[in-house]
Write an enzyme that holds these catalytic residues in place. Structure first.
Site, PDB file in Angstrom:
ATOM      1  N   VAL A   1      38.991  36.140 -26.263  1.00 21.71           N
ATOM      2  CA  VAL A   1      38.156  35.709 -25.131  1.00 21.71           C
ATOM      3  C   VAL A   1      38.490  34.291 -24.657  1.00 21.71           C
ATOM      4  O   VAL A   1      38.013  33.862 -23.610  1.00 21.71           O
ATOM      5  CB  VAL A   1      36.640  35.833 -25.437  1.00 21.71           C
ATOM      6  CG1 VAL A   1      36.252  37.260 -25.769  1.00 21.71           C
ATOM      7  CG2 VAL A   1      36.209  34.860 -26.532  1.00 21.71           C
TER       8      VAL A   1
ATOM      9  N   ASN B 135      29.824  39.503 -27.288  1.00 22.35           N
ATOM     10  CA  ASN B 135      29.351  39.212 -28.645  1.00 22.35           C
ATOM     11  C   ASN B 135      30.231  38.204 -29.404  1.00 22.35           C
ATOM     12  O   ASN B 135      29.753  37.564 -30.340  1.00 22.35           O
ATOM     13  CB  ASN B 135      29.280  40.539 -29.422  1.00 22.35           C
ATOM     14  CG  ASN B 135      29.134  40.340 -30.907  1.00 22.35           C
ATOM     15  OD1 ASN B 135      28.043  40.089 -31.400  1.00 22.35           O
ATOM     16  ND2 ASN B 135      30.247  40.409 -31.644  1.00 22.35           N
TER      17      ASN B 135
ATOM     18  N   SER C  17      21.533  33.276 -28.981  1.00 15.53           N
ATOM     19  CA  SER C  17      20.961  32.978 -30.306  1.00 15.53           C
ATOM     20  C   SER C  17      19.649  32.256 -30.091  1.00 15.53           C
ATOM     21  O   SER C  17      19.446  31.610 -29.057  1.00 15.53           O
ATOM     22  CB  SER C  17      21.925  32.073 -31.078  1.00 15.53           C
ATOM     23  OG  SER C  17      21.289  31.500 -32.198  1.00 15.53           O
TER      24      SER C  17
ATOM     25  N   TYR D  69      27.305  24.554 -31.366  1.00 12.62           N
ATOM     26  CA  TYR D  69      26.885  25.962 -31.282  1.00 12.62           C
ATOM     27  C   TYR D  69      25.623  26.083 -30.429  1.00 12.62           C
ATOM     28  O   TYR D  69      25.523  26.929 -29.533  1.00 12.62           O
ATOM     29  CB  TYR D  69      26.653  26.485 -32.699  1.00 12.62           C
ATOM     30  CG  TYR D  69      26.268  27.937 -32.810  1.00 12.62           C
ATOM     31  CD1 TYR D  69      27.239  28.932 -32.847  1.00 12.62           C
ATOM     32  CD2 TYR D  69      24.927  28.321 -32.887  1.00 12.62           C
ATOM     33  CE1 TYR D  69      26.892  30.264 -32.965  1.00 12.62           C
ATOM     34  CE2 TYR D  69      24.570  29.653 -32.998  1.00 12.62           C
ATOM     35  CZ  TYR D  69      25.556  30.622 -33.046  1.00 12.62           C
ATOM     36  OH  TYR D  69      25.190  31.938 -33.152  1.00 12.62           O
ATOM     37  N   ALA D  70      24.644  25.217 -30.706  1.00 12.53           N
ATOM     38  CA  ALA D  70      23.377  25.276 -29.968  1.00 12.53           C
ATOM     39  C   ALA D  70      23.596  24.956 -28.490  1.00 12.53           C
ATOM     40  O   ALA D  70      23.009  25.601 -27.610  1.00 12.53           O
ATOM     41  CB  ALA D  70      22.364  24.314 -30.588  1.00 12.53           C
ATOM     42  N   ALA D  71      24.457  23.971 -28.208  1.00 19.03           N
ATOM     43  CA  ALA D  71      24.734  23.614 -26.806  1.00 19.03           C
ATOM     44  C   ALA D  71      25.413  24.784 -26.092  1.00 19.03           C
ATOM     45  O   ALA D  71      25.084  25.105 -24.945  1.00 19.03           O
ATOM     46  CB  ALA D  71      25.613  22.363 -26.755  1.00 19.03           C
TER      47      ALA D  71
ATOM     48  N   LYS E 208      25.236  28.004 -26.857  1.00 19.45           N
ATOM     49  CA  LYS E 208      24.315  29.134 -26.693  1.00 19.45           C
ATOM     50  C   LYS E 208      23.252  28.834 -25.633  1.00 19.45           C
ATOM     51  O   LYS E 208      22.830  29.729 -24.892  1.00 19.45           O
ATOM     52  CB  LYS E 208      23.674  29.495 -28.035  1.00 19.45           C
ATOM     53  CG  LYS E 208      24.657  30.032 -29.081  1.00 19.45           C
ATOM     54  CD  LYS E 208      25.276  31.373 -28.673  1.00 19.45           C
ATOM     55  CE  LYS E 208      26.076  32.004 -29.806  1.00 19.45           C
ATOM     56  NZ  LYS E 208      26.665  33.296 -29.452  1.00 19.45           N
TER      57      LYS E 208
HETATM   58  P1  NAI Z   1      31.096  37.302 -37.103  1.00 18.09           P
HETATM   59  O1  NAI Z   1      31.888  36.061 -37.395  1.00 18.09           O
HETATM   60  O2  NAI Z   1      31.066  38.385 -38.128  1.00 18.09           O
HETATM   61  O3  NAI Z   1      31.584  37.952 -35.740  1.00 18.09           O
HETATM   62  C1  NAI Z   1      32.125  37.238 -34.691  1.00 18.09           C
HETATM   63  C2  NAI Z   1      33.238  38.045 -34.105  1.00 18.09           C
HETATM   64  O4  NAI Z   1      33.806  37.358 -32.981  1.00 18.09           O
HETATM   65  C3  NAI Z   1      34.395  38.278 -35.093  1.00 18.09           C
HETATM   66  O5  NAI Z   1      34.803  39.628 -34.993  1.00 18.09           O
HETATM   67  C4  NAI Z   1      35.459  37.344 -34.601  1.00 18.09           C
HETATM   68  O6  NAI Z   1      36.750  37.770 -34.926  1.00 18.09           O
HETATM   69  C5  NAI Z   1      35.188  37.421 -33.098  1.00 18.09           C
HETATM   70  N1  NAI Z   1      35.831  36.341 -32.350  1.00 18.09           N
HETATM   71  C6  NAI Z   1      35.800  35.019 -32.604  1.00 18.09           C
HETATM   72  N2  NAI Z   1      36.550  34.373 -31.706  1.00 18.09           N
HETATM   73  C7  NAI Z   1      37.060  35.307 -30.866  1.00 18.09           C
HETATM   74  C8  NAI Z   1      37.914  35.264 -29.728  1.00 18.09           C
HETATM   75  N3  NAI Z   1      38.448  34.114 -29.297  1.00 18.09           N
HETATM   76  N4  NAI Z   1      38.201  36.413 -29.087  1.00 18.09           N
HETATM   77  C9  NAI Z   1      37.701  37.587 -29.516  1.00 18.09           C
HETATM   78  N5  NAI Z   1      36.906  37.704 -30.611  1.00 18.09           N
HETATM   79  C10 NAI Z   1      36.595  36.565 -31.258  1.00 18.09           C
HETATM   80  O7  NAI Z   1      29.627  36.815 -36.755  1.00 18.09           O
HETATM   81  P2  NAI Z   1      28.313  37.630 -36.328  1.00 18.09           P
HETATM   82  O8  NAI Z   1      27.233  37.096 -37.168  1.00 18.09           O
HETATM   83  O9  NAI Z   1      28.557  39.082 -36.314  1.00 18.09           O
HETATM   84  O10 NAI Z   1      28.070  37.085 -34.850  1.00 18.09           O
HETATM   85  C11 NAI Z   1      28.243  37.866 -33.665  1.00 18.09           C
HETATM   86  C12 NAI Z   1      27.552  37.155 -32.516  1.00 18.09           C
HETATM   87  O11 NAI Z   1      26.163  37.065 -32.788  1.00 18.09           O
HETATM   88  C13 NAI Z   1      28.046  35.722 -32.309  1.00 18.09           C
HETATM   89  O12 NAI Z   1      28.105  35.426 -30.924  1.00 18.09           O
HETATM   90  C14 NAI Z   1      26.970  34.895 -32.981  1.00 18.09           C
HETATM   91  O13 NAI Z   1      26.891  33.601 -32.456  1.00 18.09           O
HETATM   92  C15 NAI Z   1      25.741  35.728 -32.653  1.00 18.09           C
HETATM   93  N6  NAI Z   1      24.605  35.506 -33.529  1.00 18.09           N
HETATM   94  C16 NAI Z   1      24.673  35.811 -34.873  1.00 18.09           C
HETATM   95  C17 NAI Z   1      23.561  35.595 -35.686  1.00 18.09           C
HETATM   96  C18 NAI Z   1      23.579  35.916 -37.142  1.00 18.09           C
HETATM   97  O14 NAI Z   1      22.630  35.513 -37.835  1.00 18.09           O
HETATM   98  N7  NAI Z   1      24.559  36.615 -37.670  1.00 18.09           N
HETATM   99  C19 NAI Z   1      22.333  35.021 -35.133  1.00 18.09           C
HETATM  100  C20 NAI Z   1      22.379  34.743 -33.720  1.00 18.09           C
HETATM  101  C21 NAI Z   1      23.475  34.991 -32.969  1.00 18.09           C
END
Ligand code: NAI
Length: 242
Positions: A59, A80, A133, A146-148, A150
């Site tokens: 992305v 996501n 988030s 991160y907060a900024a 989101k």
């Molecule tokens: P995660 O680290 O398991 O998943 C993030 C995914 O994004 C991974 O598959 C990673 O490879 C991918 N990614 C990162 N940079 C990328 C790029 N440049 N291009 C394409 N893909 C890329 O983390 P999680 O927990 O599953 O988070 C998913 C979303 O949910 C994120 O946006 C996170 O900020 C948000 N979120 C997660 C929370 C949690 O407690 N797990 C709470 C609130 C929001």
């Protein structure tokens, strides 16, 4: 609510919530393109998912994002992909700041813009779900970038919803609280993690399945009169006592 006949794209689909969202949308009948940088992990995610297809997608790279939209337009796009580099704001490296903003905010803009342009060109509606988030609505220590990012994503959601509503492009945000994933499980087993859980009014972490209903609501026609909405799914964390 069935998503039969709908085409969906989930970014950051190689792990955690993204991989889960691929399964949830596919189980509801959508054909789902799972986008992320790690193709081997995407193959694993899609292996057991009928209607799931891997797609290399970064992305932070506009060419890569545009390539993902080269075929038929998507009906559902789940923004996501996200990263988090923790650190005190006083010592935070500018490179980490830029990377966080580029992935979590500009990345979502790139994907949403391509999704909207494709939908408008094909005269088809699109539902864009931005995964923000609760840290886009409140703050905690050591997560300034991160907060900024989101918070920016929450505002972008509303601004894009305003501009694109007339074209049938809906843009909504999902704001999860702390959701247990393989990446954070060890932290939540520590004393600091347990203390954080005690501050959540429902006294438990979110499970990925807690997001299924809100995701399907926003992705599907059940939310056809919703755009620019920001939905927190957090066990009451945002309304915890000050
Ligand atoms: P995660 O680290 O398991 O998943 C993030 C995914 O994004 C991974 O598959 C990673 O490879 C991918 N990614 C990162 N940079 C990328 C790029 N440049 N291009 C394409 N893909 C890329 O983390 P999680 O927990 O599953 O988070 C998913 C979303 O949910 C994120 O946006 C996170 O900020 C948000 N979120 C997660 C929370 C949690 O407690 N797990 C709470 C609130 C929001």
């Amino acid at each position: 609510m069935t998503l039969k006949g709908q085409r969906a794209l989930v970014t950051g689909a190689s792990s955690g919530l993204g991989a889960h969202f691929v399964r949830v949308l596919a189980d509801s009948g959508a054909s789902v393109v799972a986008g992320a940088r790690n193709e081997a992990r995407l193959e694993e995610v899609c292996a057991g998912v009928s209607g799931g297809r891997p797609c290399r997608l970064d992305v932070t790279d506009r060419d890569s994002v545009e390539a993902a939209f080269a075929d038929e337009p998507f009906d559902i796009v789940v923004n996501n992909a996200g990263i988090s580099v923790a650190g005190a704001a006083l010592d935070y490296a500018e490179d980490d700041w830029q990377a966080t903003l580029d992935t979590n905010l500009t990345g979502c803009f790139r994907v949403a813009q391509c999704a909207a342009r494709a939908g408008i060109a094909a005269a088809r509606g699109v539902s864009i779900v931005n995964v923000a988030s609760i840290l886009g609505l409140r703050v905690a220590g050591h997560v300034a970038a991160y907060a900024a990012a989101k918070a920016g994503l929450v505002q972008f959601t509303k601004a894009a919803a305003l501009e694109w509503a007339r074209h049938g492009i809906r843009v909504n945000a999902l704001c999860p609280g702390y959701v247990e994933t393989p990446l954070n499980r060890d932290f939540f087993a520590t004393e600091a993690g347990q203390a954080m859980i005690r501050r959540i009014p429902q006294r438990r972490l979110g499970q990925m399945e807690d997001l299924d209903g809100p995701l399907l609501l926003l992705a599907s026609d059940a939310s056809r009169y919703m755009t620019g909405s920001v939905i927190a799914v957090d066990g009451g964390h945002l309304v915890s006592s000050l």
